[in-house]
Design a protein around this motif. Structure first.
Motif, short mmCIF file in Angstrom:
data_model
loop_
_atom_site.label_atom_id
_atom_site.label_comp_id
_atom_site.label_asym_id
_atom_site.label_seq_id
_atom_site.Cartn_x
_atom_site.Cartn_y
_atom_site.Cartn_z
N ASN A 158 12.68 37.63 11.74
CA ASN A 158 12.96 36.61 10.84
C ASN A 158 11.46 35.81 10.05
O ASN A 158 11.97 35.47 8.64
CB ASN A 158 14.36 35.79 11.06
N LYS A 164 21.63 37.64 6.73
CA LYS A 164 21.05 37.75 7.92
C LYS A 164 21.96 38.24 8.72
O LYS A 164 21.88 38.06 10.11
CB LYS A 164 19.34 37.40 7.78
N PHE A 165 22.19 36.43 8.82
CA PHE A 165 23.05 36.58 10.17
C PHE A 165 24.81 37.64 9.82
O PHE A 165 25.25 37.62 11.23
CB PHE A 165 23.41 35.00 10.30
N ALA A 180 15.36 25.93 10.98
CA ALA A 180 14.70 27.01 11.38
C ALA A 180 13.11 26.49 10.33
O ALA A 180 11.53 27.53 11.13
CB ALA A 180 14.84 28.63 10.33
N PRO A 222 27.69 43.56 14.13
CA PRO A 222 27.36 43.84 15.05
C PRO A 222 28.74 43.33 15.68
O PRO A 222 28.76 44.48 16.74
CB PRO A 222 26.17 43.84 15.96
N LEU A 223 28.89 42.18 16.35
CA LEU A 223 29.36 41.44 16.85
C LEU A 223 31.29 42.06 16.42
O LEU A 223 32.24 42.15 17.46
CB LEU A 223 29.39 40.37 17.32
N LEU A 273 25.74 30.29 18.98
CA LEU A 273 25.24 31.48 18.62
C LEU A 273 24.75 31.41 17.24
O LEU A 273 23.55 32.14 17.14
CB LEU A 273 26.52 32.94 19.24
N ASP A 302 16.28 30.47 14.45
CA ASP A 302 15.17 31.76 14.37
C ASP A 302 15.72 32.28 12.96
O ASP A 302 15.00 33.10 12.86
CB ASP A 302 16.47 32.63 15.27
N GLY A 303 15.39 31.30 12.22
CA GLY A 303 15.49 31.50 11.35
C GLY A 303 16.57 32.53 10.21
O GLY A 303 15.88 33.50 9.44
N ALA A 304 16.94 32.79 10.54
CA ALA A 304 18.60 33.71 9.62
C ALA A 304 19.41 33.21 8.54
O ALA A 304 19.69 32.38 9.09
CB ALA A 304 19.43 34.79 10.80
N ALA A 312 20.75 30.97 16.00
CA ALA A 312 20.44 32.15 14.17
C ALA A 312 19.72 31.28 13.59
O ALA A 312 18.65 31.79 13.45
CB ALA A 312 21.72 33.28 14.06
N ARG A 313 20.60 29.92 13.00
CA ARG A 313 19.68 29.07 12.14
C ARG A 313 18.77 29.07 12.77
O ARG A 313 17.60 28.57 11.66
CB ARG A 313 20.85 28.38 12.37
N ASP A 336 23.46 40.70 11.53
CA ASP A 336 22.78 41.18 12.24
C ASP A 336 23.33 40.68 13.39
O ASP A 336 23.48 41.23 14.63
CB ASP A 336 21.20 40.13 12.09
N ILE A 337 23.75 40.01 13.09
CA ILE A 337 24.48 39.09 14.12
C ILE A 337 26.41 39.58 14.17
O ILE A 337 26.97 40.75 15.53
CB ILE A 337 25.01 37.57 14.38
N TYR A 387 22.42 36.99 21.88
CA TYR A 387 22.68 37.75 21.13
C TYR A 387 23.08 38.80 21.97
O TYR A 387 22.47 39.83 22.38
CB TYR A 387 21.93 37.88 20.20
#
Lengths: 335, 282
Positions: free
Chosen positions: A103, B187-188, A74, B195-196, B174, B181-183, B178-179, B191-192, A88
């Motif tokens: 984020n 947070k992962f 990141a 919900p999944l 995925l 994207d800075g999660a 997310a990694r 946020d992921i 997602y």
């Protein structure tokens, strides 16, 4: 925007399997580099090391002037586009685009501006509130690219982004990626096993085989002067004919070369040509035809216009200066 | 296999009707029994058609209960059961989803050992370890408390295993996206992953709620104060009437009431429940 430097980079998996070894590349700011090679040649591993998804076992990766070996993905200021899009599934397109920025605590107004801009560039405006599952493959790929664009990163990393699309869409998207990169001038590294994709997209090609670099050069350099029989056979379609020199002693250079390479398009029918070929099969491509045959017991492919006369045996001449000579041992090019 | 023959259709429907009859008949008998008075059972036969005392019986159970068998009003027992079932269902989900998260996404020493230990406990249901568990709960002073009712039942190897399988179907790319994207891990997760696995959580909630609601042996053992009686254990106590005939009409009314919350949960979460069981695409 940044240059990327790989210095003697290697990857050894725990257990001792070596996936990549001794890779050094200097990638200039704004350059479009394509890593190309057959499956298992280490191209994806190399890309994932640059992204930070695989640890780097040897050497140094620099993005800008910062060594990033121990920096989280990141924080490397890169964006990656995956083969299966990796959107997602539970978020709308807009949320997908905004997630990385959120984020990073980017202000709301700035996120909205960047998302709108990326949607404009990629023409995905009408889909912003849909879920990825309601999109077609091409649209999903656009969203995946949008997710990379909104980040405004120092480099884009593409991991075979077009492999899941059908042939026609692949050609369109290829062109779009090229135009996009021209416009944004963002340093890009693109992994593919498709040599045509590699040729059309790259400012410079890096041909990999068995975890090592075979050749680095512009598409034309690689095409015109392949550094080894591997590159010669891999780049160009149909592939270059690679014939052991002893099968064609009549050709110039056959005395001191192990293998002689001739591109199918460099051969022409000539009644007094030096090569005699027995025709085995013909493939019609429309504008041209591929004639497969044998000379001195070795396979040979010739591209010829579709109106050229055909017979069971042909005599062929080659275009002057079009022979490539390679060593018998190791297959390196002989100048 | 898709066949379209009237004979087969008839057979299929007969089979289904038979199945429904087998499941529904006891419920019908309970419902009918709950509408009669105690004297109607004296003859030794159970009436097959509803009687006129439905409102009266149910009102009595909800209001006062059967004092002779030492059980509180049904309302109190229903509330106890509800608290226990909710604590067990939510607790099991919370614990198992976080342990599955640890096992699937983190590389720590003895990770496989931890997984297998959890997995092996599937072979040890409450009944097998009931004596030592009772000892522990008693020593901790948790007899006659909501904590004592729920905590010993709250760890779930099955749920952990289920969430592990769910997480394994989420593509690696995925996680990697997310990694990039800075999660971070939490947070992962929020946020992921959450919900999944929404539909799986719902399906599991239904199953675990009913599991918790139907707990019988454990509440029977550790509750001695009528304030903490659960309804399923309460029914048993009512049916055990000393010096007198069991008040079958009241017992059946209680049984009918005890059936309602699980039915409500199933109906309310039906759509998510079915989706969670059949959905494979991530």
């Amino acid at each position: 925007m940044a240059s990327i430097t790989l210095d003697n980079v290697g990857k050894v998996y725990p257990g001792g399997t070596r996936a990549v070894g001794g890779v050094s590349i200097d990638i200039a700011d704004g350059e479009f580099i394509v890593l190309v090679g057959p499956s298992g040649c280490g191209k994806s591993t190399l890309l994932r090391m640059i992204a930070g998804l695989e640890s780097i076992s040897e050497g140094t990766v620099r993005i800008g002037d910062r060594a990033v070996n121990d920096i989280e993905p990141a924080d490397r200021d890169i964006a990656m586009v995956f083969q299966n899009y990796a959107l997602y599934p539970h978020m709308s397109v807009r949320q997908n685009l905004a997630y990385g920025l959120k984020n990073r605590r980017t202000p709301k107004a700035e996120i909205d501006r960047r998302v709108a801009e990326a949607a404009e560039i990629l023409q995905i405006g009408p889909f912003l509130d849909r879920k990825p599952r309601a999109l077609s493959g091409g649209q999903r790929q656009r969203v995946a690219m949008g997710r990379a664009i909104v980040r405004e990163p120092a480099a884009f990393l593409f991991d075979e982004p077009l492999s899941n699309l059908d042939a026609k869409l692949r050609v369109t998207m290829r062109l779009e990626i090229k135009e996009l990169q021209r416009r944004l001038r963002t340093t890009s590294i693109y992994v593919t096993h498709d040599q045509l994709e590699a040729m059309t997209l790259a400012d410079r090609l890096v041909v990999l085989n068995g975890g090592r670099i075979e050749q680095i050069g512009t598409p034309l350099e690689v095409y015109r002067k392949p550094a080894s029989t591997f590159v010669a056979g891999f780049i160009g379609s149909p592939a270059m004919n690679l014939i052991p020199a002893r099968a064609v002693p009549q050709l110039p250079g056959s005395a001191h070369a192990g293998i002689i390479g001739i591109r199918p398009e460099d051969l022409t029918i000539a009644p007094d040509g030096p090569i005699a070929m027995d025709v085995l099969a013909v493939e019609e491509l429309g504008a041209q035809r591929l004639v497969h045959g044998q000379t001195g017991g070795e396979r040979l492919t010739v591209t010829m216009p579709s109106d050229a006369p055909l017979s069971d045996s042909l005599r062929l001449a080659f275009r002057p200066g079009s022979l490539h000579l390679f060593q018998a041992e190791g297959g390196r090019r002989i100048e | 296999m898709i066949e379209n023959r009237p004979g087969l259709n008839l057979l299929a429907h007969l089979t289904l009707m038979l199945g429904v009859a087998i499941v529904a008949l006891p419920v019908w008998v309970a419902l009918v029994a709950s509408t009669h008075t105690a004297t109607d059972f004296m003859s030794g036969t159970i009436p097959i058609w509803p009687g006129p005392h439905l409102v009266e019986n149910y009102a009595r159970m909800l209001d006062a209960g059967v004092s002779t068998s030492g059980t509180p009003p049904v309302g109190t027992m229903m509330l106890n059961s509800l608290v226990m079932a909710l604590l067990i269902a939510c607790g099991k989900i919370a614990i198992s989803i976080t342990s599955a998260f640890a096992i699937v996404y983190f590389r720590f020493p003895l990770r496989n050992l931890a997984f297998w230990c959890i997995f092996i406990t599937m072979m040890l249901p409450v009944e097998v370890r009931i004596v030592p568990t009772f000892q522990v709960v008693a020593d901790l002073g948790l007899l006659n408390s909501y904590a004592g009712l729920s905590i010993p039942l709250i760890a779930s190897a099955t749920a952990t295993f289920l969430f592990r399988q769910v997480f394994l179907t989420i593509p690696d790319e995925l996680t990697e996206a997310a990694r990039i994207d800075g999660a971070g891990p939490l947070k992962f997760f929020r946020d992921i992953l959450l919900p999944l696995s929404r539909t799986n959580i719902a399906a599991l909630f239904v199953i675990l709620f009913i599991y918790g609601w139907n707990q019988y042996l454990w509440p029977l053992l550790i509750t001695t104060s009528s304030d903490y009686y659960t309804i399923v254990a309460g029914i048993k106590r009512m049916a055990d009437a000393v010096d007198g005939l069991p008040q079958w009409h009241l017992v059946m009314a209680t049984a009918m009431l005890a059936m309602l919350p699980p039915v409500a949960v199933v109906i309310g979460m039906q759509r998510l429940f079915v989706k969670g069981l059949v959905e494979t695409e991530k």
